[in-house]
Design a protein around this motif. Structure first.
Motif, PDB file in Angstrom:
ATOM      1  N   CYS A 250      49.500  -0.835 -76.924  1.00 40.78           N
ATOM      2  CA  CYS A 250      49.789  -0.852 -78.359  1.00 40.78           C
ATOM      3  C   CYS A 250      48.466  -1.017 -79.084  1.00 40.78           C
ATOM      4  O   CYS A 250      47.976  -2.139 -79.250  1.00 40.78           O
ATOM      5  N   GLY A 251      47.873   0.097 -79.468  1.00 34.92           N
ATOM      6  CA  GLY A 251      46.522   0.047 -80.012  1.00 34.92           C
ATOM      7  C   GLY A 251      45.560  -0.355 -78.905  1.00 34.92           C
ATOM      8  O   GLY A 251      45.468   0.310 -77.883  1.00 34.92           O
ATOM      9  N   LYS A 252      44.884  -1.492 -79.085  1.00 33.24           N
ATOM     10  CA  LYS A 252      43.951  -1.985 -78.070  1.00 33.24           C
ATOM     11  C   LYS A 252      44.570  -3.041 -77.168  1.00 33.24           C
ATOM     12  O   LYS A 252      43.899  -3.584 -76.296  1.00 33.24           O
TER      13      LYS A 252
ATOM     14  N   GLN B  81      54.161 -10.844 -75.992  1.00 38.79           N
ATOM     15  CA  GLN B  81      53.374 -11.209 -74.817  1.00 38.79           C
ATOM     16  C   GLN B  81      52.336 -10.130 -74.521  1.00 38.79           C
ATOM     17  O   GLN B  81      52.661  -8.948 -74.433  1.00 38.79           O
ATOM     18  N   ILE B  82      51.076 -10.514 -74.391  1.00 40.24           N
ATOM     19  CA  ILE B  82      50.026  -9.573 -74.011  1.00 40.24           C
ATOM     20  C   ILE B  82      49.593  -9.862 -72.582  1.00 40.24           C
ATOM     21  O   ILE B  82      49.701 -10.990 -72.092  1.00 40.24           O
ATOM     22  N   ALA B  83      49.089  -8.834 -71.909  1.00 41.33           N
ATOM     23  CA  ALA B  83      48.630  -9.007 -70.527  1.00 41.33           C
ATOM     24  C   ALA B  83      47.311  -9.767 -70.488  1.00 41.33           C
ATOM     25  O   ALA B  83      47.042 -10.496 -69.539  1.00 41.33           O
TER      26      ALA B  83
ATOM     27  N   GLN C 116      38.433  -8.066 -78.972  1.00 44.60           N
ATOM     28  CA  GLN C 116      39.276  -6.946 -78.540  1.00 44.60           C
ATOM     29  C   GLN C 116      38.521  -5.962 -77.643  1.00 44.60           C
ATOM     30  O   GLN C 116      38.648  -4.747 -77.791  1.00 44.60           O
ATOM     31  N   CYS C 117      37.736  -6.528 -76.725  1.00 40.51           N
ATOM     32  CA  CYS C 117      37.018  -5.678 -75.775  1.00 40.51           C
ATOM     33  C   CYS C 117      37.290  -6.126 -74.348  1.00 40.51           C
ATOM     34  O   CYS C 117      36.586  -5.745 -73.428  1.00 40.51           O
ATOM     35  N   TYR C 118      38.322  -6.944 -74.169  1.00 42.80           N
ATOM     36  CA  TYR C 118      38.699  -7.471 -72.851  1.00 42.80           C
ATOM     37  C   TYR C 118      37.534  -8.185 -72.164  1.00 42.80           C
ATOM     38  O   TYR C 118      37.456  -8.229 -70.949  1.00 42.80           O
ATOM     39  N   ASP C 119      36.637  -8.727 -72.976  1.00 41.57           N
ATOM     40  CA  ASP C 119      35.499  -9.497 -72.494  1.00 41.57           C
ATOM     41  C   ASP C 119      34.555  -8.670 -71.619  1.00 41.57           C
ATOM     42  O   ASP C 119      33.783  -9.212 -70.833  1.00 41.57           O
ATOM     43  N   ILE C 120      34.610  -7.349 -71.747  1.00 44.93           N
ATOM     44  CA  ILE C 120      33.742  -6.466 -70.966  1.00 44.93           C
ATOM     45  C   ILE C 120      32.381  -6.411 -71.648  1.00 44.93           C
ATOM     46  O   ILE C 120      32.266  -5.939 -72.785  1.00 44.93           O
ATOM     47  N   PRO C 121      31.312  -6.874 -70.997  1.00 44.47           N
ATOM     48  CA  PRO C 121      30.006  -6.950 -71.667  1.00 44.47           C
ATOM     49  C   PRO C 121      29.431  -5.586 -72.036  1.00 44.47           C
ATOM     50  O   PRO C 121      28.751  -5.460 -73.056  1.00 44.47           O
TER      51      PRO C 121
ATOM     52  N   GLY D  50      39.038   1.905 -75.955  1.00 44.51           N
ATOM     53  CA  GLY D  50      40.032   2.963 -75.796  1.00 44.51           C
ATOM     54  C   GLY D  50      39.755   3.854 -74.604  1.00 44.51           C
ATOM     55  O   GLY D  50      40.683   4.347 -73.956  1.00 44.51           O
ATOM     56  N   ASP D  51      38.466   4.076 -74.302  1.00 52.80           N
ATOM     57  CA  ASP D  51      38.094   4.875 -73.138  1.00 52.80           C
ATOM     58  C   ASP D  51      38.449   4.153 -71.843  1.00 52.80           C
ATOM     59  O   ASP D  51      38.937   4.761 -70.882  1.00 52.80           O
ATOM     60  N   TYR D  52      38.209   2.839 -71.809  1.00 57.95           N
ATOM     61  CA  TYR D  52      38.544   2.045 -70.621  1.00 57.95           C
ATOM     62  C   TYR D  52      40.056   2.048 -70.373  1.00 57.95           C
ATOM     63  O   TYR D  52      40.500   2.065 -69.230  1.00 57.95           O
TER      64      TYR D  52
END
Length: 203
Positions: free
Chosen positions: A58-60, A72-74, A124-129, A171-173
């Motif tokens: 749902c979006g990001k 609930q979010i994953a 909103q980047c899933y903590d990806i550096p 979004g690419d990930y």
């Protein structure tokens, strides 16, 4: 090896990892530190790939379909801790297990500016550096901090700040194939191992 117990352990390690290396990072003059690759963020992206029928984007946000309230979010430590045992395909992925194997190494710790670790977790980047440090609103600040502010160039982040995966947005990930995800995991493991080796000279 009991894969579930290993994953359960690393889920809780996030709270102690920086503390475990604090003596070394203090010697490195890293006033504030952060985990480079959060297990939680990497794992949730894997859930979206390996269990497409059970999650929806749902979006990001990645949300589990089975929750009727849709709130609930994953990407939630509580959700992963309570449900990771259901995801055997992902849990036994060899490349994920290699990430887990190096997760607690010194190479997975970085210096950060005050407040940077909490801001990153809410971006909103899933903590990806690779994503966070290259976001438009962060890139200039990160460049200044790592290239101008820190007097000791002992952080070894070139492959994160300007590597292959820094070109992608969240979004690419979220559209990664299994092959893309495996390639990303290999990238993570290589960086952690390389940084651990490079940081030995300062220990």
């Amino acid at each position: 090896m009991n894969v579930e117990s290993v994953i359960g352990k690393v889920i809780n390690t996030k709270f102690t990892l920086e503390k475990d290396h604090s003596k070394i990072t203090n010697n490195l003059n890293w006033t504030y530190t952060d985990v480079l690759y959060s297990f939680q963020g990497v794992y949730v992206i894997g859930l979206n790939i390996f269990y497409k029928d059970e999650f929806v984007c749902c979006g990001k946000q990645i949300k589990p379909k089975k929750y009727a309230n849709n709130r609930q979010i994953a990407y939630s430590h509580k959700y992963i801790k309570e449900n990771y045992h259901e995801f055997d395909k992902l849990n036994k992925l060899p490349e994920l297990l290699k990430f887990i194997d190096v997760y607690s190494d010194l190479g997975n710790i970085i210096p950060i500016w005050p407040g940077g670790n909490s801001h990153r977790g809410m971006s909103q980047c899933y903590d990806i550096p690779d994503i966070y440090f290259n976001k438009k609103e962060i890139k200039e600040h990160a460049s200044y901090f790592y290239n101008d502010f820190l007097s000791d160039k002992n952080f070894f982040l070139d492959d994160v700040l300007s590597g292959e995966f820094s070109k992608f947005e969240i979004g690419d990930y979220l559209k990664f194939s299994k092959e893309d995800y495996i390639k990303f995991l290999n990238h993570i493991v290589r960086i952690i191992k390389m940084r651990s080796e490079q940081l030995k000279q300062y220990i």
